[in-house]
Design a protein around this motif. Structure first.
Motif, PDB file in Angstrom:
ATOM      1  N   LEU A 222       0.579  -1.172  -0.066  1.00 29.51           N
ATOM      2  CA  LEU A 222       0.071   0.165  -0.193  1.00 29.51           C
ATOM      3  C   LEU A 222       0.749   1.296  -0.029  1.00 29.51           C
ATOM      4  N   LEU A 223       1.968   1.202   0.572  1.00 35.04           N
ATOM      5  CA  LEU A 223       3.005   2.197   0.645  1.00 35.04           C
ATOM      6  C   LEU A 223       3.310   2.586  -0.693  1.00 35.04           C
ATOM      7  N   ARG A 279       5.375  -6.440  -8.731  1.00 30.94           N
ATOM      8  CA  ARG A 279       5.531  -7.375  -7.418  1.00 30.94           C
ATOM      9  C   ARG A 279       6.726  -7.410  -6.973  1.00 30.94           C
ATOM     10  N   GLY A 280       6.831  -7.459  -5.651  1.00 27.46           N
ATOM     11  CA  GLY A 280       7.815  -7.988  -4.812  1.00 27.46           C
ATOM     12  C   GLY A 280       7.471  -9.590  -4.972  1.00 27.46           C
ATOM     13  N   LEU A 289       1.756  -8.199  -4.253  1.00 28.77           N
ATOM     14  CA  LEU A 289       1.305  -7.577  -5.643  1.00 28.77           C
ATOM     15  C   LEU A 289       0.568  -6.347  -5.468  1.00 28.77           C
ATOM     16  N   VAL A 290       0.885  -5.582  -6.419  1.00 28.76           N
ATOM     17  CA  VAL A 290       0.704  -4.281  -6.611  1.00 28.76           C
ATOM     18  C   VAL A 290       0.043  -3.930  -7.821  1.00 28.76           C
ATOM     19  N   GLN A 294      -6.058  -1.186 -10.600  1.00 26.74           N
ATOM     20  CA  GLN A 294      -7.426  -1.591  -9.616  1.00 26.74           C
ATOM     21  C   GLN A 294      -7.368  -0.994  -8.159  1.00 26.74           C
ATOM     22  N   ASP A 295      -6.422  -0.193  -8.100  1.00 27.03           N
ATOM     23  CA  ASP A 295      -6.100   0.227  -6.524  1.00 27.03           C
ATOM     24  C   ASP A 295      -6.266  -0.878  -5.502  1.00 27.03           C
ATOM     25  N   LEU A 296      -5.333  -1.873  -5.922  1.00 22.47           N
ATOM     26  CA  LEU A 296      -5.313  -3.107  -5.402  1.00 22.47           C
ATOM     27  C   LEU A 296      -3.891  -3.698  -4.911  1.00 22.47           C
TER      28      LEU A 296
END
Length: 476
Positions: A222-223, A279-280, A289-290, A294-296
Protein backbone atom coordinates in the motif's frame (compact mmCIF):
# COMPACT_ATOMS: atom_id res chain seq x y z
CA UNK A 1 0.11 2.08 16.13
CA UNK A 2 -0.31 -1.59 17.04
CA UNK A 3 0.76 -4.27 14.58
CA UNK A 4 -2.85 -5.47 14.46
CA UNK A 5 -4.07 -2.03 13.32
CA UNK A 6 -1.74 -1.25 10.43
CA UNK A 7 -4.62 -1.15 7.94
CA UNK A 8 -8.32 -0.32 8.23
CA UNK A 9 -10.89 -3.04 7.57
CA UNK A 10 -13.89 -3.17 5.29
CA UNK A 11 -15.88 -5.83 3.43
CA UNK A 12 -15.64 -6.71 -0.26
CA UNK A 13 -18.98 -5.29 -1.39
CA UNK A 14 -18.26 -1.89 0.17
CA UNK A 15 -15.01 -1.60 -1.83
CA UNK A 16 -16.41 -2.76 -5.16
CA UNK A 17 -15.30 -6.39 -4.95
CA UNK A 18 -17.55 -9.37 -5.60
CA UNK A 19 -16.75 -11.82 -2.78
CA UNK A 20 -17.60 -14.79 -4.99
CA UNK A 21 -14.38 -14.15 -6.91
CA UNK A 22 -12.37 -14.51 -3.73
CA UNK A 23 -14.31 -17.62 -2.75
CA UNK A 24 -13.55 -19.01 -6.20
CA UNK A 25 -9.86 -18.28 -5.66
CA UNK A 26 -9.86 -20.31 -2.43
CA UNK A 27 -11.63 -23.19 -4.20
CA UNK A 28 -9.18 -23.22 -7.11
CA UNK A 29 -6.18 -23.13 -4.75
CA UNK A 30 -7.53 -26.22 -3.02
CA UNK A 31 -8.36 -27.99 -6.26
CA UNK A 32 -4.88 -27.41 -7.67
CA UNK A 33 -3.13 -28.38 -4.46
CA UNK A 34 -1.38 -25.01 -4.05
CA UNK A 35 -0.48 -24.66 -0.40
CA UNK A 36 -1.09 -21.14 0.84
CA UNK A 37 -0.31 -20.02 4.36
CA UNK A 38 -1.91 -16.57 4.30
CA UNK A 39 -3.82 -14.22 2.04
CA UNK A 40 -4.70 -10.55 2.45
CA UNK A 41 -6.51 -8.42 -0.14
CA UNK A 42 -6.52 -4.62 0.11
CA UNK A 43 -8.83 -2.50 -2.07
CA UNK A 44 -9.02 1.29 -1.87
CA UNK A 45 -6.67 1.16 1.11
CA UNK A 46 -8.83 -1.20 3.19
CA UNK A 47 -8.49 -4.89 3.93
CA UNK A 48 -11.46 -6.68 2.38
CA UNK A 49 -10.31 -10.27 2.90
CA UNK A 50 -7.75 -11.93 5.16
CA UNK A 51 -7.07 -15.48 6.17
CA UNK A 52 -4.42 -17.81 7.56
CA UNK A 53 -4.24 -21.55 7.06
CA UNK A 54 -3.75 -22.98 10.57
CA UNK A 55 -1.24 -23.48 12.10
CA UNK A 56 -0.09 -20.24 10.43
CA UNK A 57 -1.49 -17.14 12.09
CA UNK A 58 -1.71 -13.37 11.80
CA UNK A 59 0.74 -12.41 14.51
CA UNK A 60 3.73 -14.42 13.28
CA UNK A 61 6.19 -12.74 10.91
CA UNK A 62 7.00 -14.83 7.84
CA UNK A 63 10.24 -15.35 5.94
CA UNK A 64 10.01 -13.31 2.74
CA UNK A 65 12.89 -14.89 0.83
CA UNK A 66 13.56 -12.63 -2.21
CA UNK A 67 10.68 -10.31 -1.45
CA UNK A 68 13.38 -8.91 0.88
CA UNK A 69 15.09 -7.52 -2.24
CA UNK A 70 12.22 -5.11 -2.88
CA UNK A 71 12.54 -3.74 0.66
CA UNK A 72 16.28 -3.23 0.15
CA UNK A 73 15.44 -1.48 -3.12
CA UNK A 74 13.36 1.02 -1.17
CA UNK A 75 16.28 1.55 1.24
CA UNK A 76 18.44 2.39 -1.77
CA UNK A 77 15.77 4.86 -2.87
CA UNK A 78 15.90 6.60 0.50
CA UNK A 79 19.67 7.00 0.21
CA UNK A 80 19.25 8.36 -3.33
CA UNK A 81 16.56 10.77 -2.10
CA UNK A 82 18.98 11.94 0.61
CA UNK A 83 21.74 12.58 -1.93
CA UNK A 84 24.02 10.01 -0.28
CA UNK A 85 24.35 7.81 -3.35
CA UNK A 86 23.53 8.06 -7.06
CA UNK A 87 22.47 5.55 -9.67
CA UNK A 88 25.74 5.97 -11.57
CA UNK A 89 27.97 5.51 -8.52
CA UNK A 90 30.33 2.58 -8.99
CA UNK A 91 30.78 -0.28 -6.56
CA UNK A 92 34.57 0.03 -6.71
CA UNK A 93 34.38 3.66 -5.59
CA UNK A 94 31.91 3.14 -2.70
CA UNK A 95 33.50 -0.09 -1.38
CA UNK A 96 37.19 0.19 -2.35
CA UNK A 97 38.35 -2.09 0.49
CA UNK A 98 36.47 -4.99 -1.16
CA UNK A 99 37.92 -4.55 -4.66
CA UNK A 100 40.18 -7.42 -5.78
CA UNK A 101 43.49 -6.78 -7.48
CA UNK A 102 43.22 -7.09 -10.36
CA UNK A 103 39.55 -6.36 -11.10
CA UNK A 104 38.17 -6.84 -14.60
CA UNK A 105 37.31 -3.74 -16.61
CA UNK A 106 33.65 -4.80 -16.77
CA UNK A 107 33.36 -5.45 -13.04
CA UNK A 108 34.91 -2.04 -12.41
CA UNK A 109 32.07 -0.45 -14.41
CA UNK A 110 29.28 -1.87 -12.24
CA UNK A 111 27.03 0.84 -10.79
CA UNK A 112 24.04 1.10 -8.47
CA UNK A 113 21.80 1.05 -11.56
CA UNK A 114 23.31 -2.20 -12.81
CA UNK A 115 22.92 -3.86 -9.41
CA UNK A 116 19.31 -2.71 -8.93
CA UNK A 117 18.24 -3.80 -12.40
CA UNK A 118 20.35 -6.99 -12.27
CA UNK A 119 21.94 -6.01 -15.56
CA UNK A 120 25.48 -6.85 -14.50
CA UNK A 121 26.35 -8.73 -17.67
CA UNK A 122 26.57 -12.11 -15.93
CA UNK A 123 24.82 -14.99 -17.65
CA UNK A 124 23.58 -16.59 -14.41
CA UNK A 125 23.34 -16.13 -10.67
CA UNK A 126 26.92 -16.15 -9.39
CA UNK A 127 26.14 -16.37 -5.65
CA UNK A 128 27.66 -19.76 -4.89
CA UNK A 129 30.62 -19.18 -7.20
CA UNK A 130 31.38 -15.84 -5.53
CA UNK A 131 31.11 -17.35 -2.05
CA UNK A 132 33.36 -20.22 -3.08
CA UNK A 133 36.00 -17.72 -4.19
CA UNK A 134 35.69 -15.55 -1.07
CA UNK A 135 33.79 -17.25 1.77
CA UNK A 136 34.51 -14.28 4.06
CA UNK A 137 33.87 -11.43 1.60
CA UNK A 138 31.02 -11.89 -0.85
CA UNK A 139 31.49 -8.41 -2.33
CA UNK A 140 35.07 -9.25 -3.28
CA UNK A 141 34.01 -12.66 -4.58
CA UNK A 142 31.34 -11.04 -6.74
CA UNK A 143 33.81 -8.52 -8.18
CA UNK A 144 36.25 -11.33 -8.95
CA UNK A 145 33.77 -12.85 -11.43
CA UNK A 146 34.09 -10.92 -14.66
CA UNK A 147 30.74 -10.27 -16.39
CA UNK A 148 30.21 -12.39 -19.49
CA UNK A 149 28.79 -9.50 -21.51
CA UNK A 150 28.98 -5.69 -21.34
CA UNK A 151 27.35 -4.37 -18.17
CA UNK A 152 23.82 -3.10 -18.77
CA UNK A 153 23.33 -5.30 -21.82
CA UNK A 154 21.24 -8.11 -20.33
CA UNK A 155 19.19 -9.14 -17.33
CA UNK A 156 20.05 -12.18 -15.25
CA UNK A 157 18.63 -12.78 -11.79
CA UNK A 158 21.68 -12.46 -9.56
CA UNK A 159 21.46 -12.64 -5.76
CA UNK A 160 24.81 -11.02 -4.88
CA UNK A 161 23.67 -7.73 -6.41
CA UNK A 162 21.44 -7.10 -3.39
CA UNK A 163 24.11 -8.12 -0.90
CA UNK A 164 26.46 -5.58 -2.49
CA UNK A 165 23.76 -2.90 -2.47
CA UNK A 166 23.10 -3.54 1.22
CA UNK A 167 26.78 -3.03 2.01
CA UNK A 168 26.89 0.15 -0.12
CA UNK A 169 23.88 1.60 1.69
CA UNK A 170 25.40 0.76 5.06
CA UNK A 171 28.60 2.46 3.97
CA UNK A 172 27.02 5.74 2.83
CA UNK A 173 24.49 5.97 5.67
CA UNK A 174 26.73 4.67 8.46
CA UNK A 175 23.92 2.42 9.71
CA UNK A 176 23.15 -1.27 9.74
CA UNK A 177 20.48 -2.07 7.13
CA UNK A 178 17.84 -3.34 9.62
CA UNK A 179 18.48 -0.28 11.82
CA UNK A 180 18.08 2.06 8.85
CA UNK A 181 14.84 0.41 7.76
CA UNK A 182 13.51 0.41 11.30
CA UNK A 183 14.11 4.14 11.62
CA UNK A 184 13.09 5.24 8.16
CA UNK A 185 10.48 2.74 6.99
CA UNK A 186 9.07 0.21 9.42
CA UNK A 187 9.00 2.43 12.50
CA UNK A 188 7.04 5.26 10.83
CA UNK A 189 4.64 2.68 9.37
CA UNK A 190 4.01 1.11 12.77
CA UNK A 191 5.60 -2.20 11.81
CA UNK A 192 7.39 -3.36 14.95
CA UNK A 193 7.71 -7.12 14.55
CA UNK A 194 10.56 -7.49 12.03
CA UNK A 195 13.31 -10.09 12.09
CA UNK A 196 16.36 -10.74 9.89
CA UNK A 197 18.45 -13.76 9.10
CA UNK A 198 22.18 -13.13 9.24
CA UNK A 199 25.51 -14.61 8.29
CA UNK A 200 28.16 -15.69 10.79
CA UNK A 201 29.65 -12.18 10.59
CA UNK A 202 26.33 -10.62 11.64
CA UNK A 203 25.69 -9.11 8.22
CA UNK A 204 22.21 -9.40 6.73
CA UNK A 205 21.84 -11.20 3.42
CA UNK A 206 19.96 -8.40 1.70
CA UNK A 207 18.81 -10.71 -1.08
CA UNK A 208 16.86 -12.80 1.44
CA UNK A 209 16.09 -13.05 5.11
CA UNK A 210 13.57 -10.41 6.19
CA UNK A 211 10.53 -11.53 8.20
CA UNK A 212 7.24 -9.60 8.16
CA UNK A 213 3.66 -10.39 9.07
CA UNK A 214 1.19 -10.73 6.22
CA UNK A 215 -0.37 -7.41 7.16
CA UNK A 216 3.03 -5.71 7.09
CA UNK A 217 3.61 -7.13 3.59
CA UNK A 218 0.25 -5.68 2.52
CA UNK A 219 1.09 -2.36 4.17
CA UNK A 220 4.38 -2.25 2.25
CA UNK A 221 2.43 -2.76 -0.96
CA UNK A 222 0.00 0.00 0.00
CA UNK A 223 2.92 2.35 0.69
CA UNK A 224 4.09 1.75 -2.87
CA UNK A 225 0.58 2.15 -4.26
CA UNK A 226 0.37 5.50 -2.46
CA UNK A 227 3.59 6.72 -4.06
CA UNK A 228 5.74 6.28 -0.96
CA UNK A 229 3.40 8.18 1.37
CA UNK A 230 2.14 6.88 4.71
CA UNK A 231 -0.38 8.84 6.78
CA UNK A 232 0.76 12.11 5.25
CA UNK A 233 4.50 11.42 5.57
CA UNK A 234 6.65 10.87 2.48
CA UNK A 235 8.82 7.91 3.53
CA UNK A 236 10.36 7.45 0.09
CA UNK A 237 9.85 9.78 -2.84
CA UNK A 238 7.08 9.19 -5.35
CA UNK A 239 9.72 9.63 -8.05
CA UNK A 240 11.70 6.69 -6.66
CA UNK A 241 8.64 4.45 -6.40
CA UNK A 242 7.73 5.20 -10.01
CA UNK A 243 11.30 4.62 -11.16
CA UNK A 244 11.79 1.42 -9.20
CA UNK A 245 8.53 -0.20 -10.26
CA UNK A 246 8.64 0.53 -13.97
CA UNK A 247 10.51 -1.64 -16.47
CA UNK A 248 14.23 -0.86 -16.38
CA UNK A 249 15.33 -3.80 -18.51
CA UNK A 250 13.70 -6.49 -20.59
CA UNK A 251 13.49 -10.06 -19.35
CA UNK A 252 13.77 -12.63 -22.10
CA UNK A 253 12.65 -16.20 -22.56
CA UNK A 254 15.05 -18.98 -21.60
CA UNK A 255 16.50 -21.06 -24.42
CA UNK A 256 14.40 -24.04 -23.38
CA UNK A 257 11.21 -21.93 -23.31
CA UNK A 258 10.61 -22.62 -19.62
CA UNK A 259 10.28 -19.05 -18.36
CA UNK A 260 6.74 -18.34 -17.19
CA UNK A 261 4.60 -15.41 -18.45
CA UNK A 262 4.84 -13.25 -15.33
CA UNK A 263 8.64 -13.32 -15.57
CA UNK A 264 8.60 -11.96 -19.13
CA UNK A 265 7.21 -8.49 -18.38
CA UNK A 266 10.52 -6.87 -17.48
CA UNK A 267 12.41 -6.00 -14.31
CA UNK A 268 12.59 -2.71 -12.43
CA UNK A 269 14.79 -1.81 -9.50
CA UNK A 270 14.35 -4.99 -7.46
CA UNK A 271 10.72 -5.30 -8.50
CA UNK A 272 9.28 -7.61 -11.12
CA UNK A 273 6.82 -6.26 -13.64
CA UNK A 274 3.77 -8.52 -13.97
CA UNK A 275 1.01 -9.08 -16.47
CA UNK A 276 -0.93 -6.88 -14.07
CA UNK A 277 0.97 -4.23 -12.13
CA UNK A 278 4.20 -5.19 -10.42
CA UNK A 279 5.36 -7.32 -7.52
CA UNK A 280 7.90 -8.16 -4.90
CA UNK A 281 8.45 -11.90 -5.24
CA UNK A 282 10.03 -14.41 -2.88
CA UNK A 283 10.73 -18.10 -3.37
CA UNK A 284 7.95 -20.58 -2.63
CA UNK A 285 5.16 -18.03 -3.16
CA UNK A 286 5.90 -15.06 -0.88
CA UNK A 287 4.23 -12.23 -2.81
CA UNK A 288 3.40 -8.56 -2.57
CA UNK A 289 1.28 -7.73 -5.62
CA UNK A 290 0.46 -4.14 -6.49
CA UNK A 291 -2.07 -3.47 -9.25
CA UNK A 292 -2.43 0.33 -9.54
CA UNK A 293 -5.12 0.22 -12.22
CA UNK A 294 -7.37 -1.62 -9.75
CA UNK A 295 -6.20 0.25 -6.60
CA UNK A 296 -5.37 -3.22 -5.33
CA UNK A 297 -2.75 -4.90 -3.16
CA UNK A 298 -2.54 -8.64 -2.54
CA UNK A 299 -0.20 -10.20 0.02
CA UNK A 300 0.41 -13.95 -0.02
CA UNK A 301 2.64 -16.35 1.88
CA UNK A 302 2.80 -19.93 0.64
CA UNK A 303 4.80 -23.12 0.18
CA UNK A 304 4.74 -23.85 -3.53
CA UNK A 305 7.22 -24.55 -6.28
CA UNK A 306 4.72 -23.22 -8.85
CA UNK A 307 4.37 -19.50 -8.19
CA UNK A 308 3.13 -18.95 -11.74
CA UNK A 309 0.07 -21.11 -11.08
CA UNK A 310 -0.61 -19.07 -7.95
CA UNK A 311 -0.32 -15.81 -9.85
CA UNK A 312 -2.52 -17.05 -12.67
CA UNK A 313 -5.27 -18.00 -10.22
CA UNK A 314 -5.14 -14.54 -8.65
CA UNK A 315 -5.38 -12.88 -12.05
CA UNK A 316 -8.14 -15.19 -13.29
CA UNK A 317 -10.26 -15.33 -10.12
CA UNK A 318 -9.73 -12.05 -8.31
CA UNK A 319 -9.33 -9.42 -11.02
CA UNK A 320 -12.66 -10.18 -12.75
CA UNK A 321 -14.40 -9.57 -9.41
CA UNK A 322 -13.25 -5.95 -9.29
CA UNK A 323 -16.00 -3.33 -9.70
CA UNK A 324 -18.67 -6.00 -9.67
CA UNK A 325 -21.75 -5.86 -7.43
CA UNK A 326 -21.49 -8.03 -4.35
CA UNK A 327 -23.80 -8.73 -1.45
CA UNK A 328 -23.69 -8.88 2.32
CA UNK A 329 -24.54 -12.58 2.19
CA UNK A 330 -21.57 -13.29 -0.07
CA UNK A 331 -19.32 -11.18 2.17
CA UNK A 332 -20.39 -13.22 5.21
CA UNK A 333 -19.91 -16.53 3.41
CA UNK A 334 -16.39 -15.52 2.40
CA UNK A 335 -15.54 -14.35 5.94
CA UNK A 336 -16.75 -17.67 7.36
CA UNK A 337 -14.65 -19.60 4.90
CA UNK A 338 -11.56 -17.52 5.63
CA UNK A 339 -11.94 -18.14 9.37
CA UNK A 340 -11.94 -21.91 8.82
CA UNK A 341 -8.80 -22.18 6.70
CA UNK A 342 -6.47 -24.93 7.92
CA UNK A 343 -3.82 -27.35 6.74
CA UNK A 344 -4.38 -31.06 7.51
CA UNK A 345 -3.45 -31.92 11.09
CA UNK A 346 -3.20 -35.70 10.61
CA UNK A 347 -5.44 -38.56 11.75
CA UNK A 348 -3.01 -40.99 13.38
CA UNK A 349 -3.58 -42.77 16.70
CA UNK A 350 -2.24 -41.64 20.07
CA UNK A 351 -1.21 -44.90 21.86
CA UNK A 352 -0.42 -43.29 25.23
CA UNK A 353 1.81 -46.17 26.37
CA UNK A 354 3.97 -46.52 23.23
CA UNK A 355 7.35 -44.86 22.74
CA UNK A 356 9.72 -45.20 19.80
CA UNK A 357 13.05 -44.01 18.47
CA UNK A 358 15.97 -44.65 16.22
CA UNK A 359 18.87 -43.31 14.20
CA UNK A 360 18.42 -40.89 11.31
CA UNK A 361 19.03 -42.30 7.87
CA UNK A 362 20.13 -39.28 5.84
CA UNK A 363 20.22 -41.06 2.51
CA UNK A 364 19.58 -37.80 0.64
CA UNK A 365 21.26 -34.40 0.86
CA UNK A 366 17.85 -32.92 1.69
CA UNK A 367 17.61 -34.65 5.08
CA UNK A 368 16.79 -32.14 7.83
CA UNK A 369 19.15 -33.92 10.23
CA UNK A 370 22.54 -35.52 9.52
CA UNK A 371 23.12 -39.24 9.60
CA UNK A 372 23.80 -40.51 13.07
CA UNK A 373 21.36 -38.12 14.73
CA UNK A 374 18.83 -39.80 16.99
CA UNK A 375 15.11 -39.11 17.34
CA UNK A 376 12.78 -40.55 19.95
CA UNK A 377 9.25 -39.94 21.22
CA UNK A 378 7.69 -40.29 24.63
CA UNK A 379 3.91 -40.06 25.01
CA UNK A 380 2.22 -37.25 26.93
CA UNK A 381 -1.50 -36.86 27.73
CA UNK A 382 -2.06 -34.54 24.75
CA UNK A 383 0.59 -35.88 22.37
CA UNK A 384 4.31 -36.57 22.56
CA UNK A 385 7.65 -35.14 23.46
CA UNK A 386 9.96 -35.62 20.48
CA UNK A 387 13.64 -35.61 21.42
CA UNK A 388 16.34 -34.83 18.89
CA UNK A 389 20.05 -35.37 19.47
CA UNK A 390 22.03 -33.86 16.59
CA UNK A 391 25.30 -31.98 16.11
CA UNK A 392 25.95 -31.96 19.85
CA UNK A 393 22.52 -30.53 20.64
CA UNK A 394 19.78 -32.34 22.55
CA UNK A 395 16.34 -30.77 22.73
CA UNK A 396 12.65 -31.63 22.92
CA UNK A 397 9.84 -30.57 20.60
CA UNK A 398 6.22 -30.72 21.75
CA UNK A 399 4.03 -32.69 19.30
CA UNK A 400 0.25 -32.51 19.53
CA UNK A 401 -2.25 -35.27 18.79
CA UNK A 402 -5.14 -33.96 16.69
CA UNK A 403 -3.98 -30.39 17.30
CA UNK A 404 -0.89 -28.28 16.76
CA UNK A 405 1.51 -27.86 19.66
CA UNK A 406 3.90 -24.90 20.00
CA UNK A 407 7.40 -25.00 21.44
CA UNK A 408 10.68 -23.09 21.02
CA UNK A 409 13.43 -25.56 21.99
CA UNK A 410 16.32 -23.53 20.56
CA UNK A 411 14.71 -20.08 20.66
CA UNK A 412 12.68 -20.11 17.44
CA UNK A 413 9.10 -21.43 17.26
CA UNK A 414 8.18 -24.81 15.85
CA UNK A 415 4.60 -26.10 15.64
CA UNK A 416 4.05 -29.85 15.45
CA UNK A 417 1.41 -32.59 15.30
CA UNK A 418 1.65 -36.32 14.71
CA UNK A 419 0.30 -39.81 15.24
CA UNK A 420 0.73 -43.55 14.83
CA UNK A 421 -0.13 -45.14 11.50
CA UNK A 422 0.07 -48.84 12.09
CA UNK A 423 3.57 -49.51 13.36
CA UNK A 424 4.95 -46.23 11.98
CA UNK A 425 4.97 -42.89 13.81
CA UNK A 426 4.80 -39.69 11.74
CA UNK A 427 4.99 -36.06 12.78
CA UNK A 428 5.03 -32.78 10.90
CA UNK A 429 7.29 -30.11 12.37
CA UNK A 430 6.41 -26.69 10.96
CA UNK A 431 9.20 -24.13 11.10
CA UNK A 432 6.25 -21.83 11.48
CA UNK A 433 7.82 -18.51 10.48
CA UNK A 434 8.97 -20.03 7.17
CA UNK A 435 7.30 -21.93 4.31
CA UNK A 436 9.09 -25.15 5.28
CA UNK A 437 8.27 -28.12 7.48
CA UNK A 438 9.90 -31.44 8.27
CA UNK A 439 8.15 -34.82 8.11
CA UNK A 440 9.64 -37.11 10.76
CA UNK A 441 9.00 -40.83 10.23
CA UNK A 442 10.00 -43.43 12.82
CA UNK A 443 9.75 -46.92 11.35
CA UNK A 444 11.17 -49.49 13.81
CA UNK A 445 14.61 -48.09 14.62
CA UNK A 446 15.00 -46.18 11.32
CA UNK A 447 14.22 -42.46 11.21
CA UNK A 448 13.87 -40.20 8.18
CA UNK A 449 13.54 -36.41 8.32
CA UNK A 450 12.46 -34.84 5.03
CA UNK A 451 11.50 -31.29 4.07
CA UNK A 452 8.39 -30.38 2.09
CA UNK A 453 10.61 -27.74 0.41
CA UNK A 454 14.26 -27.48 1.42
CA UNK A 455 15.14 -24.03 2.85
CA UNK A 456 17.30 -22.10 0.42
CA UNK A 457 20.01 -21.58 3.07
CA UNK A 458 20.42 -25.35 3.40
CA UNK A 459 18.72 -28.39 4.94
CA UNK A 460 20.04 -28.23 8.52
CA UNK A 461 16.98 -28.00 10.77
CA UNK A 462 18.99 -26.65 13.68
CA UNK A 463 19.95 -23.53 11.71
CA UNK A 464 16.23 -22.78 11.35
CA UNK A 465 15.45 -23.20 15.04
CA UNK A 466 18.29 -21.32 16.70
CA UNK A 467 17.99 -17.74 17.90
CA UNK A 468 19.46 -15.41 16.81
CA UNK A 469 19.00 -16.47 13.21
CA UNK A 470 22.53 -17.17 11.94
CA UNK A 471 21.38 -19.38 9.08
CA UNK A 472 24.69 -19.48 7.20
CA UNK A 473 27.23 -20.12 9.95
CA UNK A 474 29.72 -21.22 7.26
CA UNK A 475 29.71 -17.85 5.45
CA UNK A 476 30.60 -14.30 6.38
Amino acid sequence: MDQEALLPRSVPSEEGVDATGLSGLLERLEEQGIECHSLMVVRHGRVVAEGWWAPYSAERPQLLYSLTKSIVGVAVGMAVDDGLIALDDRVVDILPEHVPDPVSARAAELTVHHLLSMSTGHEDDVLEAAWALEPHDLVRGFLRIAPDAPVGSRHAYNNPTTFVLARMIECVTGRDLPELLSQRLFGPMGVNNVDWERLRSGLTFGFHGAYLTTEAIAAFGLLLLQGGQWHGHQLVSQRWVETATRRQIETVQFEDGSREPDWLEGYGYHFWRSRHGYRGDGAMGQLCLVVPEQDLVVAVTAATTNTQALLTLIWDQLLPSMDKPGSEAEDRALADRLRQLALPVGTGDHRPRDSAGGVVDAATEASALPSGSTVSIEPRPDGWSLRIDADGNTFDIAVGHGHWQDSSPLGRPVVAAGGWYGEVFEADLFVITTPSRVRVVIDSDRVTTSWNIVPLVGPNLLDQLRSPLITRPDRS
